[in-house]
Design an enzyme around this catalytic site. Structure first.
Site, mmCIF file in Angstrom:
data_model
loop_
_atom_site.group_PDB
_atom_site.id
_atom_site.type_symbol
_atom_site.label_atom_id
_atom_site.label_comp_id
_atom_site.label_asym_id
_atom_site.label_seq_id
_atom_site.Cartn_x
_atom_site.Cartn_y
_atom_site.Cartn_z
ATOM 1 N N GLU A 36 0.927 -1.226 0.003
ATOM 2 C CA GLU A 36 0.121 -0.028 -0.029
ATOM 3 C C GLU A 36 0.897 1.206 0.104
ATOM 4 O OE1 GLU A 36 -3.083 -0.020 -0.702
ATOM 5 O OE2 GLU A 36 -3.898 -2.098 0.206
ATOM 6 N N ASP A 39 2.845 2.230 -4.888
ATOM 7 C CA ASP A 39 2.542 2.163 -6.266
ATOM 8 C C ASP A 39 3.101 3.678 -6.875
ATOM 9 O OD1 ASP A 39 0.479 3.718 -5.041
ATOM 10 O OD2 ASP A 39 -0.916 3.322 -6.705
ATOM 11 N N LEU A 128 -12.939 -1.734 -3.657
ATOM 12 C CA LEU A 128 -12.612 -2.899 -4.531
ATOM 13 C C LEU A 128 -12.773 -2.224 -5.914
ATOM 14 C CD1 LEU A 128 -15.019 -5.440 -2.642
ATOM 15 C CD2 LEU A 128 -12.581 -4.641 -2.323
ATOM 16 N N SER A 130 -14.734 -0.791 -8.078
ATOM 17 C CA SER A 130 -15.982 -0.831 -9.186
ATOM 18 C C SER A 130 -15.700 0.266 -10.137
ATOM 19 C CB SER A 130 -17.359 -0.472 -8.525
ATOM 20 O OG SER A 130 -17.138 0.809 -7.976
ATOM 21 N N GLU A 163 -10.397 8.457 -15.611
ATOM 22 C CA GLU A 163 -10.471 9.017 -14.306
ATOM 23 C C GLU A 163 -9.605 10.230 -14.126
ATOM 24 O OE1 GLU A 163 -10.800 6.457 -10.175
ATOM 25 O OE2 GLU A 163 -11.080 5.376 -12.078
ATOM 26 N N ASP A 175 -5.612 -0.655 -10.189
ATOM 27 C CA ASP A 175 -6.652 -1.239 -10.465
ATOM 28 C C ASP A 175 -7.123 -1.459 -11.699
ATOM 29 O OD1 ASP A 175 -6.736 -0.221 -7.493
ATOM 30 O OD2 ASP A 175 -8.162 1.510 -7.738
#
Length: 396
Positions: A36, A39, A128, A130, A163, A175
């Protein structure tokens, strides 16, 4: 569960468009096993696609330039003309899709009209991803039906660009990459800078991945994230000045960091220390998985939570309570917060024969302490985005 989602989405398509869909696609959410906040700091992450999906029921419109979506879970429609230049709109969920189309349009590729209904079993707002499933699922649909010849990496990057440009979230690539590249019972060790990646077995017989959703998200996620980046950048500046021969942050050693401790100050030092240790934990976790040592993987997860809570300071009271109480239970190998922090889910590695007992105990303790009913998601590591055209592919 998968069969029910597909049947519900097909029914939603019929209701919305009064015809049958021609194609079905499933785009998964993801978990990050470990790694965590590394990245964006030259580190590796260890994500995997999971068996929670957005299902798309699709029909190509050969005589139309209009693309129409029906978001079944929201009972909302949205349409746009594929020959026109797209701009962000007020309807936020539509921007994830418009951003994808805009990126493809800007690449010079041509598409046509579609009718799409979609529904999801990925819990919204639980970390998660989406949003990545929605973006990359649409990119995959366009690529498949209009023969755009996009690579998997290009589809993931298009989702990320959507995004950034249409939603306004400066997210990393993890993701989207996991949603596109996922493989059943495999984790992906991903370098988020180069997109170099390797698959490792994650079939842990007798153990289950269970997520505990705290159902809280504190408002200081964005400000806390920006503060952590400033702390780390200050630490990096001192490190690079003292050791100019080291190109990547992940190549600094803890001994080098110790030499710079006084110059960078207490807070940047402790932030950088967490990150360097977490980068190494990802490598150790891969080794533990490769050697079928789930107890070692669990130990590393516990270390990660301790670092996120006490060194990087991105946890919160509710998540710390969930993790600490879970770690006390016999049958739990590891537990930690997952995601950006300040709420969301914990990810837990639990013996399969203990899952029911432990989830019941933790749920009651959490309800008693915070008067919140946590949500529980058991997940399996699954394949990435795929087209499903017949029931023989569908899991019951």
């Amino acid at each position: 569960m998968q069969r029910k989602l597909i049947e519900n989405t097909k029914a939603a398509f019929r209701k919305a468009f009064h015809t049958e869909p021609e194609h079905l696609f499933l785009a998964p959410g993801r978990v990050n096993i470990i790694g965590e906040h590394v990245d964006y700091n030259d580190g590796f992450v260890l994500p995997a696609a999971i068996d929670k999906y957005i299902c798309f029921a699709v029909k190509k419109e050969n005589d139309s330039d209009i693309c129409t979506f029906f978001a079944a879970d929201l009972d909302q429609f949205f349409s746009f003309n594929t020959k026109e230049k797209q701009v962000p709109v007020e309807k936020q969920w539509a921007n994830y899709l418009l951003g994808v189309f805009n990126a493809i349009q800007e690449s010079g590729r041509d598409t046509g009209g579609l009718r799409i209904a979609f529904s999801s079993t990925i819990p919204m707002g639980s970390g998660l991803s989406s949003s990545a499933a929605l973006e990359c699922g649409f990119a995959y649909i366009l690529n498949t039906l209009f023969d755009l010849r996009l690579s998997k990496s290009e589809m993931a990057l298009i989702g990320q660009k959507s995004e950034h440009t249409f939603v306004g979230v400066n997210c990393g690539i993890m993701d989207q990459f996991a949603s596109v590249f996922g493989k059943e019972n495999k984790v992906i060790m991903l370098d988020c800078n180069s997109l170099d990646h390797h698959y490792y077995d994650a079939k842990l017989e007798g153990y289950a991945w269970v997520l505990f959703d705290s159902c809280v998200k504190h408002t200081h996620l964005t400000s806390g994230y920006n503060d952590r980046r400033r702390d780390v950048d200050k630490g990096k500046e001192v490190l690079h000045k003292k050791f100019p021969q080291v190109q990547k942050f992940r190549d600094f050693t803890l001994a080098m960091l110790e030499e710079c401790r006084e110059d960078m100050g207490a807070v940047p030092y402790i932030r950088c220390r967490y990150l360097l240790k977490e980068i190494r934990r990802v490598e150790q976790a891969v080794q533990a998985l490769s050697e079928s040592r789930p107890e070692e993987l669990g130990r590393l997860m516990n270390e990660t939570h301790n670092g996120l809570s006490r060194e990087f300071e991105v946890s919160c009271e509710e998540i710390d309570f969930l993790v600490e109480e879970t770690q006390k239970e016999k049958g739990v190998l590891g537990a930690r917060m997952m995601g950006g922090g300040f709420g969301g889910c914990s990810i837990n590695l639990i013996r399969e024969d203990s899952v029911e007992d432990i989830t019941g105990k933790i749920s009651k303790k959490y309800q008693d302490r915070f008067n919140i009913q946590m949500k529980i998601y058991s997940v399996k590591i699954s394949d990435g985005i795929q087209e499903y055209t017949s029931d023989e592919h569908i899991q019951s």
